[in-house]
Motif scaffolding. Structure first.
Motif, PDB file in Angstrom:
ATOM      1  N   GLU A 201      31.423  25.743  37.622  1.00 36.50           N
ATOM      2  CA  GLU A 201      30.255  25.837  38.271  1.00 36.50           C
ATOM      3  C   GLU A 201      29.885  27.159  39.213  1.00 36.50           C
ATOM      4  O   GLU A 201      28.740  28.013  38.740  1.00 36.50           O
ATOM      5  CB  GLU A 201      29.968  24.665  39.232  1.00 36.50           C
ATOM      6  N   GLY A 202      30.804  27.509  39.912  1.00 32.98           N
ATOM      7  CA  GLY A 202      30.716  28.753  40.777  1.00 32.98           C
ATOM      8  C   GLY A 202      30.778  29.925  39.598  1.00 32.98           C
ATOM      9  O   GLY A 202      30.293  31.026  40.076  1.00 32.98           O
ATOM     10  N   ALA A 203      31.853  30.098  39.000  1.00 32.78           N
ATOM     11  CA  ALA A 203      31.753  31.134  37.864  1.00 32.78           C
ATOM     12  C   ALA A 203      30.573  31.240  37.067  1.00 32.78           C
ATOM     13  O   ALA A 203      30.116  32.280  36.900  1.00 32.78           O
ATOM     14  CB  ALA A 203      32.834  31.138  37.072  1.00 32.78           C
ATOM     15  N   TRP A 204      29.819  30.019  36.583  1.00 34.49           N
ATOM     16  CA  TRP A 204      28.748  30.164  35.814  1.00 34.49           C
ATOM     17  C   TRP A 204      27.578  30.566  36.669  1.00 34.49           C
ATOM     18  O   TRP A 204      26.702  31.402  36.149  1.00 34.49           O
ATOM     19  CB  TRP A 204      28.348  28.923  35.151  1.00 34.49           C
ATOM     20  N   LYS A 205      27.387  30.369  38.006  1.00 27.79           N
ATOM     21  CA  LYS A 205      26.492  30.734  38.875  1.00 27.79           C
ATOM     22  C   LYS A 205      26.741  32.494  39.170  1.00 27.79           C
ATOM     23  O   LYS A 205      25.745  32.931  39.011  1.00 27.79           O
ATOM     24  CB  LYS A 205      26.665  30.082  40.202  1.00 27.79           C
TER      25      LYS A 205
ATOM     26  N   GLU B 230      25.374  34.104  35.638  1.00 28.45           N
ATOM     27  CA  GLU B 230      23.913  33.941  35.404  1.00 28.45           C
ATOM     28  C   GLU B 230      23.428  34.791  36.572  1.00 28.45           C
ATOM     29  O   GLU B 230      22.353  35.450  36.131  1.00 28.45           O
ATOM     30  CB  GLU B 230      23.507  32.395  35.661  1.00 28.45           C
ATOM     31  N   TRP B 231      23.738  34.999  37.588  1.00 26.23           N
ATOM     32  CA  TRP B 231      23.274  35.766  38.744  1.00 26.23           C
ATOM     33  C   TRP B 231      23.307  37.324  38.114  1.00 26.23           C
ATOM     34  O   TRP B 231      22.304  38.152  38.364  1.00 26.23           O
ATOM     35  CB  TRP B 231      23.802  35.795  40.072  1.00 26.23           C
ATOM     36  N   ARG B 232      24.557  37.571  37.701  1.00 23.08           N
ATOM     37  CA  ARG B 232      24.661  39.029  37.323  1.00 23.08           C
ATOM     38  C   ARG B 232      23.842  39.514  35.998  1.00 23.08           C
ATOM     39  O   ARG B 232      23.490  40.409  35.862  1.00 23.08           O
ATOM     40  CB  ARG B 232      26.216  39.252  36.967  1.00 23.08           C
TER      41      ARG B 232
ATOM     42  N   ASP C  52      23.183  38.679  48.443  1.00 19.96           N
ATOM     43  CA  ASP C  52      22.483  38.171  47.478  1.00 19.96           C
ATOM     44  C   ASP C  52      22.962  36.868  46.999  1.00 19.96           C
ATOM     45  O   ASP C  52      22.335  35.842  46.931  1.00 19.96           O
ATOM     46  CB  ASP C  52      22.022  38.976  46.245  1.00 19.96           C
ATOM     47  N   LEU C  53      24.074  36.674  46.782  1.00 16.04           N
ATOM     48  CA  LEU C  53      25.007  35.573  46.133  1.00 16.04           C
ATOM     49  C   LEU C  53      26.251  35.403  46.972  1.00 16.04           C
ATOM     50  O   LEU C  53      26.913  36.392  46.885  1.00 16.04           O
ATOM     51  CB  LEU C  53      25.047  35.571  44.723  1.00 16.04           C
ATOM     52  N   MET C  54      26.640  34.420  47.357  1.00 17.10           N
ATOM     53  CA  MET C  54      27.801  34.381  47.902  1.00 17.10           C
ATOM     54  C   MET C  54      28.623  33.070  47.526  1.00 17.10           C
ATOM     55  O   MET C  54      28.086  31.833  47.512  1.00 17.10           O
ATOM     56  CB  MET C  54      27.778  33.906  49.712  1.00 17.10           C
ATOM     57  N   ILE C  55      29.533  33.310  46.997  1.00 17.93           N
ATOM     58  CA  ILE C  55      30.609  32.308  46.450  1.00 17.93           C
ATOM     59  C   ILE C  55      31.971  32.217  47.034  1.00 17.93           C
ATOM     60  O   ILE C  55      32.555  33.351  46.726  1.00 17.93           O
ATOM     61  CB  ILE C  55      30.749  32.124  44.900  1.00 17.93           C
ATOM     62  N   THR C  56      32.551  31.298  47.649  1.00 15.30           N
ATOM     63  CA  THR C  56      33.949  31.399  48.367  1.00 15.30           C
ATOM     64  C   THR C  56      34.839  31.476  47.132  1.00 15.30           C
ATOM     65  O   THR C  56      34.572  31.234  45.999  1.00 15.30           O
ATOM     66  CB  THR C  56      33.940  30.219  49.182  1.00 15.30           C
TER      67      THR C  56
ATOM     68  N   LEU D  56      24.342  35.263  28.059  1.00 15.23           N
ATOM     69  CA  LEU D  56      25.259  35.203  29.066  1.00 15.23           C
ATOM     70  C   LEU D  56      26.541  36.109  28.949  1.00 15.23           C
ATOM     71  O   LEU D  56      27.370  36.527  29.887  1.00 15.23           O
ATOM     72  CB  LEU D  56      25.715  33.909  29.266  1.00 15.23           C
ATOM     73  N   LYS D  57      26.863  36.609  27.822  1.00 14.25           N
ATOM     74  CA  LYS D  57      28.197  37.644  27.578  1.00 14.25           C
ATOM     75  C   LYS D  57      27.877  38.912  28.292  1.00 14.25           C
ATOM     76  O   LYS D  57      28.835  39.322  28.675  1.00 14.25           O
ATOM     77  CB  LYS D  57      28.364  37.691  26.065  1.00 14.25           C
ATOM     78  N   VAL D  58      26.444  39.272  28.417  1.00 11.20           N
ATOM     79  CA  VAL D  58      26.177  40.451  29.015  1.00 11.20           C
ATOM     80  C   VAL D  58      26.700  40.386  30.535  1.00 11.20           C
ATOM     81  O   VAL D  58      27.461  41.360  31.210  1.00 11.20           O
ATOM     82  CB  VAL D  58      24.804  40.842  29.055  1.00 11.20           C
TER      83      VAL D  58
END
Length: 80
Positions: free
Chosen positions: A36-40, A43-45, A24-28, A54-56
């Protein structure tokens, strides 16, 4: 990665490997270096959990990352 290592990772650390088409989501790993990648990922989770803050999403990422680090340590120490 050979079948023996994949089976050990699955049984001991609940780390599963699967084809990239089903992700569903791929981040290297380099994508997680910056914010940016960590926030993405958070947010997805958070969207999956339907969290109001976003703490959840951030808090729910702790266990998967701890299992990933444990699996990495295992491979580095035993299968190096």
């Amino acid at each position: 990665m050979d079948e023996e290592i994949q089976q050990q990772l699955k049984e001991m650390f609940f780390v599963h490997t699967f084809p990239a088409e089903k992700v569903d989501l791929m981040i290297t790993e380099t994508g997680l270096v910056g914010k940016e990648g960590a926030w993405k990922m958070v947010e997805w989770r958070n969207g999956i959990l339907k969290g109001k803050e976003l703490k959840v999403g951030g808090a729910s990422m702790i266990k998967p990352f701890s299992l990933l680090f444990a699996a990495h340590y295992y491979l580095a120490s035993v299968k190096n």
